[in-house]
Design an enzyme around this catalytic site. Structure first.
Site, PDB file in Angstrom:
ATOM      1  N   GLU A  50       0.827  -1.212   0.000  1.00 31.94           N
ATOM      2  CA  GLU A  50       0.000   0.000   0.000  1.00 31.94           C
ATOM      3  C   GLU A  50       0.860   1.260   0.000  1.00 31.94           C
ATOM      4  O   GLU A  50       2.086   1.208   0.135  1.00 31.94           O
ATOM      5  CB  GLU A  50      -0.935  -0.037   1.219  1.00 31.94           C
ATOM      6  CG  GLU A  50      -1.894  -1.223   1.149  1.00 31.94           C
ATOM      7  CD  GLU A  50      -2.952  -1.222   2.238  1.00 31.94           C
ATOM      8  OE1 GLU A  50      -2.815  -0.479   3.230  1.00 31.94           O
ATOM      9  OE2 GLU A  50      -3.925  -1.994   2.083  1.00 31.94           O
ATOM     10  N   CYS A  59      -1.767  -4.677  -5.666  1.00 26.02           N
ATOM     11  CA  CYS A  59      -2.393  -5.898  -5.155  1.00 26.02           C
ATOM     12  C   CYS A  59      -1.404  -7.061  -5.208  1.00 26.02           C
ATOM     13  O   CYS A  59      -0.510  -7.100  -6.073  1.00 26.02           O
ATOM     14  CB  CYS A  59      -3.611  -6.278  -5.990  1.00 26.02           C
ATOM     15  SG  CYS A  59      -5.026  -5.196  -5.823  1.00 26.02           S
ATOM     16  N   GLU A  61      -1.776 -10.083  -6.220  1.00 24.53           N
ATOM     17  CA  GLU A  61      -1.804 -10.907  -7.428  1.00 24.53           C
ATOM     18  C   GLU A  61      -0.988 -10.273  -8.550  1.00 24.53           C
ATOM     19  O   GLU A  61      -0.302 -10.973  -9.306  1.00 24.53           O
ATOM     20  CB  GLU A  61      -3.254 -11.103  -7.903  1.00 24.53           C
ATOM     21  CG  GLU A  61      -4.127 -11.877  -6.915  1.00 24.53           C
ATOM     22  CD  GLU A  61      -4.814 -10.981  -5.886  1.00 24.53           C
ATOM     23  OE1 GLU A  61      -4.302  -9.870  -5.595  1.00 24.53           O
ATOM     24  OE2 GLU A  61      -5.857 -11.391  -5.368  1.00 24.53           O
ATOM     25  N   CYS A  92      -9.413  -8.964  -7.298  1.00 21.85           N
ATOM     26  CA  CYS A  92     -10.227  -7.866  -7.819  1.00 21.85           C
ATOM     27  C   CYS A  92     -10.220  -7.910  -9.361  1.00 21.85           C
ATOM     28  O   CYS A  92      -9.450  -8.657  -9.980  1.00 21.85           O
ATOM     29  CB  CYS A  92      -9.708  -6.521  -7.319  1.00 21.85           C
ATOM     30  SG  CYS A  92      -8.155  -6.003  -8.087  1.00 21.85           S
TER      31      CYS A  92
HETATM   32  N1  THU Z   1      -5.994  -6.372  -2.492  1.00 21.86           N
HETATM   33  C1  THU Z   1      -5.202  -7.296  -3.080  1.00 21.86           C
HETATM   34  O1  THU Z   1      -4.004  -7.426  -2.735  1.00 21.86           O
HETATM   35  N2  THU Z   1      -5.728  -8.069  -4.047  1.00 21.86           N
HETATM   36  C2  THU Z   1      -6.985  -7.960  -4.531  1.00 21.86           C
HETATM   37  O2  THU Z   1      -7.336  -8.601  -5.508  1.00 21.86           O
HETATM   38  C3  THU Z   1      -7.953  -7.093  -3.839  1.00 21.86           C
HETATM   39  C4  THU Z   1      -7.387  -6.179  -2.821  1.00 21.86           C
HETATM   40  C5  THU Z   1      -5.415  -5.499  -1.464  1.00 21.86           C
HETATM   41  C6  THU Z   1      -5.300  -4.061  -1.867  1.00 21.86           C
HETATM   42  C7  THU Z   1      -5.325  -3.365  -0.533  1.00 21.86           C
HETATM   43  O3  THU Z   1      -4.004  -3.309  -0.024  1.00 21.86           O
HETATM   44  C8  THU Z   1      -6.158  -4.269   0.350  1.00 21.86           C
HETATM   45  O4  THU Z   1      -6.232  -5.520  -0.308  1.00 21.86           O
HETATM   46  C9  THU Z   1      -7.559  -3.756   0.612  1.00 21.86           C
HETATM   47  O5  THU Z   1      -8.219  -3.470  -0.564  1.00 21.86           O
END
Ligand code: THU
Length: 140
Positions: A50, A59, A61, A92
């Protein structure tokens, strides 16, 4: 037995995702995500990273996909994602689209979604993003 090998492969992929989840940098959401992808017998990992400028967040993935590509692999066969969510969370939309880019056959790419309590859901990439945009749409 083939099924035996596959189960061991899945277990190793899940363990890799669970392990790298501990490296996630998520001070804003406190939601940790670990991902491991398998390509040509190798495992590449990613966790979410983040930023104080929230939209810059990476993210798990997409980090794992980038690691696979930088390792010389462009054909991901299986993906494990570990979260705390129940039921286990899918990637996502942006991450699904990224996985499409590095999948020879979205109908054959297996996504293994697990959580810390041991719940598991299995999908193919095509099930989660059935009408993806692909390079076949480019150029008319
Ligand atoms: N996040 C992921 O790492 N992968 C996803 O496919 C969905 C969300 C993370 C982004 C953020 O740091 C946290 O999850 C909350 O959205």
């Amino acid at each position: 037995m083939v099924s035996e090998v596959k189960r061991e492969d899945d277990d190793a992929l899940i363990a890799a995702a669970r392990h790298i989840r501990d490296r996630a940098y998520a001070p804003y959401s406190s939601y940790l995500v670990g991902c491991a992808v398998r390509a040509d017998g190798m495992v590449f990992r990613g966790a979410n990273v983040e930023n104080a400028s929230y939209g810059l967040t990476l993210c798990a993935e997409r980090v794992a996909c980038a690691n696979a590509v930088l390792g010389g692999e462009r054909d991901i066969e299986a993906v494990a994602v570990v979260t705390e969510s129940s039921p286990p969370a899918p990637p996502c939309g942006m991450c699904l689209q990224t996985l499409v880019e590095f999948s020879r056959d979205p109908g054959a790419m297996r996504l293994i979604l697990v959580n810390l309590q041991g719940e598991r859901r299995d999908f193919t990439l095509a099930e989660l993003i059935p009408k993806a945009f692909t390079k076949s749409q480019l150029g008319g």
